[in-house]
Design a protein around this motif. Structure first.
Motif, PDB file in Angstrom:
ATOM      1  N   LYS A 289      45.532  47.798 134.474  1.00 37.07           N
ATOM      2  CA  LYS A 289      46.272  47.246 135.910  1.00 37.07           C
ATOM      3  C   LYS A 289      46.357  48.293 136.748  1.00 37.07           C
ATOM      4  CE  LYS A 289      51.003  45.740 135.068  1.00 37.07           C
ATOM      5  NZ  LYS A 289      51.538  45.889 134.223  1.00 37.07           N
TER       6      LYS A 289
ATOM      7  N   GLN B 101      47.897  37.570 125.452  1.00 32.04           N
ATOM      8  CA  GLN B 101      49.412  36.621 126.194  1.00 32.04           C
ATOM      9  C   GLN B 101      48.204  35.738 127.656  1.00 32.04           C
ATOM     10  OE1 GLN B 101      53.293  38.536 127.940  1.00 32.04           O
ATOM     11  NE2 GLN B 101      52.368  37.921 130.370  1.00 32.04           N
TER      12      GLN B 101
ATOM     13  N   ASN C 153      53.843  46.378 138.983  1.00 31.21           N
ATOM     14  CA  ASN C 153      54.563  44.360 139.193  1.00 31.21           C
ATOM     15  C   ASN C 153      54.843  44.043 140.205  1.00 31.21           C
ATOM     16  OD1 ASN C 153      53.952  44.335 136.784  1.00 31.21           O
ATOM     17  ND2 ASN C 153      55.781  44.285 135.831  1.00 31.21           N
TER      18      ASN C 153
ATOM     19  N   LYS D 102      54.173  36.668 123.407  1.00 30.19           N
ATOM     20  CA  LYS D 102      54.543  35.721 124.784  1.00 30.19           C
ATOM     21  C   LYS D 102      53.348  34.778 125.488  1.00 30.19           C
ATOM     22  CE  LYS D 102      57.845  39.092 125.432  1.00 30.19           C
ATOM     23  NZ  LYS D 102      57.963  40.278 124.805  1.00 30.19           N
TER      24      LYS D 102
ATOM     25  N   SER E  56      59.656  47.701 133.449  1.00 32.92           N
ATOM     26  CA  SER E  56      58.317  48.328 132.352  1.00 32.92           C
ATOM     27  C   SER E  56      57.411  48.366 131.377  1.00 32.92           C
ATOM     28  CB  SER E  56      57.533  47.740 133.521  1.00 32.92           C
ATOM     29  OG  SER E  56      56.136  47.008 133.203  1.00 32.92           O
TER      30      SER E  56
END
Ligand code: BYC
Length: 332
Positions: free
Chosen positions: A233, A56, A237, A122, A221
């Motif tokens: 991560k 992505q 977010n 995406k 999420s």
């Protein structure tokens, strides 16, 4: 840079195993902030999650060339044109590093592109908005690349070595991009009233979509919890979104521009900037394909891919010839 020992004589990359979820070596490496490298054993779910995110990310870089490419022929000076061309080329390079990083996980680049072209993977929502004026080049550099830096600096410490190493170089280049966007807006903001208004209009249009780049809120999420547990991560977010707002508000003041949020105010208790509610239905609509430019971006990408078929064929034929002429050189 991206992997280790990818020579054809080494053992294949597919030493993955579903039952490694509890694998102590894997989890111990993650927990000690060590790196997982392409030939290390890793859970299949870890590998698939990385391919999903890296693909992505790669798709975003190459689709991200389009909104800015739109202004190369109309940049207001030769210097601006040269800078913009270099920036757009950098984005192609970022795509290249990222597709190469995904390949170290055993993904096939042609398959990844096919998934982009058929809507099965995406790319970032942000690139589905139009670039209406020259000031949009400033707003993209300042806000979009600024958001990208906040999101991507922690990825330099990602647990997967090839992705982390690719991110180091990407972030260095993004810093330059962010500065050039700031400089465009600074020039416009301090120019004529019409130029100032153009800069303000661009910031008004790009602010909320830039906040959406960080993804859905944490409670919506699905990937965050696992990605953080695996050290892909490093922040959620919402944490990164807040960091971006905190960083950007003083910069807007320095630019003499306002951010289009009447609820933006300093919170002395939390020591962060509070901001208004984000319309996440817009983000989900854009991700579903209903943004202002989704159809145009995908049509352009598919056309560019089709028109580039002869280049891929020529490159493959050349690689095959080199391999036949000198097998050792061909893999070096
Ligand atoms: N747009 O569980 P979540 C750049 C998807 S390049 C579209 O939070 P995750 C630049 C998400 O993929 C900018 N889709 O996911 C380039 C997931 O769908 P799937 C791109 C989004 O992965 C050129 C679902 O929503 N940067 O800056 O934990 C010029 C649920 O989300 C978006 C990267 O790719 C979105 N905004 O977190 C200038 C950075 N947000 O896959 C600049 C690397 C979410 O489950 N990626 N989705 O079907 C990441 O850091 C993370 O993947 C994200 C999302 C923070 C983006």
């Amino acid at each position: 840079m991206y992997g280790n020992d990818l020579s054809p004589t080494a053992s294949p990359v597919t030493r993955n195993d579903d039952n490694l979820e509890d694998d102590t070596d894997f989890q111990a490496t993650i927990d000690s902030a060590g790196r997982i490298e392409p030939r290390d054993a890793m859970p299949e779910a870890y590998r698939n999650n990385l391919i999903r995110q890296i693909a992505q990310h790669a798709h975003s870089e190459i689709i991200g060339m389009q909104p800015e490419g739109n202004w190369i022929s109309r940049a207001p000076s030769l210097k601006r044109k040269a800078i913009l061309m270099a920036k757009v080329q950098d984005e192609a390079g970022h795509g290249l590093y990222l597709y190469a990083a995904a390949e170290t996980l055993g993904a096939d680049r042609a398959d990844l592109l096919d998934m982009l072209h058929t809507g099965r993977q995406k790319y970032s929502s942000i690139f589905n908005y139009p670039t209406l004026t020259w000031a949009d080049m400033g707003a993209i550099g300042w806000l979009v690349d600024g958001a990208a830096i906040v999101n991507q600096v922690p990825l330099c410490r990602c647990s997967y070595g090839p992705y982390a190493r690719a991110m180091v170089r990407v972030c260095k280049e993004e810093s330059f991009h962010q500065r050039q966007g700031f400089e465009i807006l600074h020039t416009l903001s301090n120019g004529t009233p019409a130029q100032h208004a153009m800069a303000q209009d661009a910031v008004d249009r790009w602010w909320w979509p830039s906040l959406m780049m960080f993804g859905p809120p944490d409670e919506a999420s699905p990937n965050t919890e696992r990605s953080m547990r695996w050290g892909v991560k490093r922040f959620s977010n919402d944490e990164l979104r807040q960091r971006f707002v905190d960083m950007t508000v003083p910069q807007a003041e320095a630019l003499g521009l306002t951010l289009p949020d009447p609820e933006l105010r300093w919170n002395a208790e939390s020591e962060h900037w509070d901001f208004g509610e984000i319309d996440f239905t817009e983000l989900f609509e854009v991700i579903k394909g209903n943004g202002p430019c989704n159809a145009q971006r995908m049509a352009h990408r598919r056309r560019a891919h089709d028109e580039g078929a002869w280049v891929r064929e020529a490159a493959s034929a050349y690689a095959a010839k080199r391999a036949a002429d000198d097998p050792v050189q061909a893999v070096a």
